[in-house]
Enzyme design. Structure first.
Site, PDB file in Angstrom:
ATOM      1  N   CYS B  92       0.552   4.165   5.324  1.00  0.00           N
ATOM      2  CA  CYS B  92       1.883   4.747   5.481  1.00  0.00           C
ATOM      3  C   CYS B  92       1.921   5.665   6.708  1.00  0.00           C
ATOM      4  CB  CYS B  92       2.312   5.454   4.200  1.00  0.00           C
ATOM      5  SG  CYS B  92       4.070   5.802   4.145  1.00  0.00           S
ATOM      6  N   HIS B 223       1.153   1.719  -0.378  1.00  0.00           N
ATOM      7  CA  HIS B 223       0.219   2.765  -0.829  1.00  0.00           C
ATOM      8  C   HIS B 223      -0.729   2.216  -1.898  1.00  0.00           C
ATOM      9  CE1 HIS B 223       1.695   6.629   0.909  1.00  0.00           C
ATOM     10  NE2 HIS B 223       2.849   5.984   1.000  1.00  0.00           N
ATOM     11  N   GLU B 225      -3.465   3.392  -2.914  1.00  0.00           N
ATOM     12  CA  GLU B 225      -4.089   4.459  -3.727  1.00  0.00           C
ATOM     13  C   GLU B 225      -3.213   4.852  -4.912  1.00  0.00           C
ATOM     14  OE1 GLU B 225      -2.428   4.898  -1.031  1.00  0.00           O
ATOM     15  OE2 GLU B 225      -1.342   6.802  -1.049  1.00  0.00           O
TER      16      GLU B 225
END
Lengths: 187, 283
Positions: B92, B223, B225
């Site tokens: 990002c 994303h 994570e």
């Protein structure tokens, strides 16, 4: 008929974004000797339906006042004009770099004004940033390397150069105090 | 002596906000991970096996997302490490830094060849977040090397400036031909070039992630994570991962099973292991 009015908005208080950009130019990009100041204005080009320029000014004044999306009067100062020159208001030791999105979405402000607040008459609102770059030495027409310096400040070409615009998503032009403007292309 | 565990540095610039969950995601795949300050010692930084630039708002997105961070000295160091073949993932805001620094796509290393422009979405503007379906376009990058080309996975996105664009003629075709387009936004069944909201930002040809020619530096807008555990997948999500989440409802599996983003970090570990074994060699 469609009329265009330009709303220029700047912070009354310290502009942290301009300070960060100046710090980046001076300390991360090695321009401390050539760039001594940086200020930022947001220019909104507002297209409205109106009978003429005076009527357009009244319409835009009302839109700006009613919507409260273009500025916050507690922290911004603003002016409304017909389309200004890019070099208007520059001091002798300043140049302006104007940055616009190449194909920006319709601005949130226009959407909010039209669909959420019920203001009619605003047909389009486009936004650009006008950076006022204060140089250590007043620029002149004959100054060698002036345009190259503006590219180095204004257009990201590689890791070391260009901060204020990315040429793939934005356009930039430079305006000089003697009343001249040029498109800034990557070096 | 061969190291047993890869060591990853997650770079903490001023303004990032995903560094802790990124560290946990890296550790969940058996790697050691430190959060490394952007102004830390370069002598220490080069000791790591790989790097992640996490999401957030470096320098408050002032001027343009990633623009100021891209000029930081630490990026010079990361550039050299990427040139040497170490993996670097920009997630990002990290992706925005990699593009603004010219590390990705890196046809001419160091030259800014792409931008991440403001989202274009019908009847709205600004920040947008949703789970996206992604098609794996390249299985040789450091984020996809344990996946297969054509796989479809689901990972959330959240950004305001995520639309991959370029003014360089022919670059997009070249990136696809080179295998540098790593992921594209897809429809539920992997359909290419879907419309909004499947393509959440109007990105050119649905591009969601791009790598350098060697595949070791990847700029990705989703994303991963935020999707390393099955518990992070919403039950309402359509497709394979939503079905797995619903099937696991009420069981402990939700807490222990990996989610779709885990594959990205598993790839990072596998990429490093292969590199450390010397099979991949320095780029």
């Amino acid at each position: 008929m469609r009329q265009r009015i330009v709303l220029t908005v700047a912070l009354k208080v310290t502009d942290n974004e301009a300070l960060s950009a100046l710090e980046a130019l001076q300390t991360k990009m090695g321009m401390a000797d050539s760039v001594v100041g940086l200020a930022r204005e947001v220019q909104w080009e507002l297209d409205v339906e109106a009978d003429g320029p005076e009527s357009a000014l009244r319409v835009v004044t009302e839109i700006v006042k009613r919507t409260n999306v273009f500025l916050n009067p507690n922290k911004h100062r603003s002016t409304l004009t017909s389309v200004p020159h890019a070099w208007d208001g520059l001091d002798d030791d300043e140049v302006a770099i104007l940055v616009s999105d190449r194909d920006g979405a319709e601005s949130l402000a226009a959407i909010a004004a039209g669909s959420r607040i019920g203001v009619t008459g605003l047909r389009k609102a486009t936004r650009r940033i006008r950076w006022r770059v204060r140089l250590a030495e007043a620029p002149s027409r004959e100054q060698p390397g002036l345009l190259a310096l503006m590219r180095k400040i204004g257009v990201a070409s590689d890791r070391g150069t260009g901060l204020l615009s990315n040429p793939h998503s934005q356009t930039a032009l430079v305006a000089f105090p003697w009343g001249e403007e040029k498109t800034l292309e990557p070096s | 002596m061969m190291k047993s565990r890869a060591r990853i540095a997650v770079i903490r610039f001023p303004g990032v906000n995903c560094e802790d969950e990124t560290r946990r995601a890296v550790e969940s795949r058996g790697m050691d991970c430190d959060i490394f300050m952007w102004n830390g010692s370069h002598e220490r930084l080069v000791e790591y096996d790989g790097y992640v630039l996490p999401g957030g708002f470096t320098y408050q997105d002032r001027v343009r997302a990633g623009a100021i961070a891209a000029k930081d000295r630490v990026v010079d160091c990361l550039f050299d490490e990427a040139q040497a073949g170490k993996p670097i993932i920009g997630i990002c805001n990290g992706a925005q830094i990699l593009l603004e620094s010219g590390m990705v796509p890196g046809i001419t290393p160091g030259k800014v060849e792409m931008g991440l422009a403001r989202n274009i979405m019908p009847d709205r503007d600004g920040y947008y977040t949703r789970w996206t379906h992604l098609r794996i376009e390249s299985d040789s990058s450091c984020v996809t090397c344990v996946m297969s080309k054509g796989d479809v996975t689901s990972i959330p996105t959240a950004h305001a400036e995520g639309r991959f664009v370029t003014t360089t003629e022919g670059l997009i075709d070249r990136l696809f031909d080179n295998g540098q387009v790593v992921m594209t936004y897809a429809g539920l069944k992997g359909e290419a070039e879907p419309a909004f909201p499947y393509n959440p930002n109007g990105s050119t040809r649905g591009i969601a992630a791009v790598s350098n020619p060697s595949g070791n530096a990847v700029a990705m807008m989703p994303h991963p994570e935020r999707a390393v555990r099955l518990a992070q997948v919403p039950e309402s999500l359509p497709g394979r991962w939503g079905a797995e989440r619903r099937a696991a409802a009420g069981s402990r599996r939700i807490l222990t099973e990996p989610g779709p983003g885990g594959e990205v970090f598993k790839s990072l570990g596998a990429f490093i292991a292969e590199r450390l074994r010397g099979k991949r060699g320095d780029a």
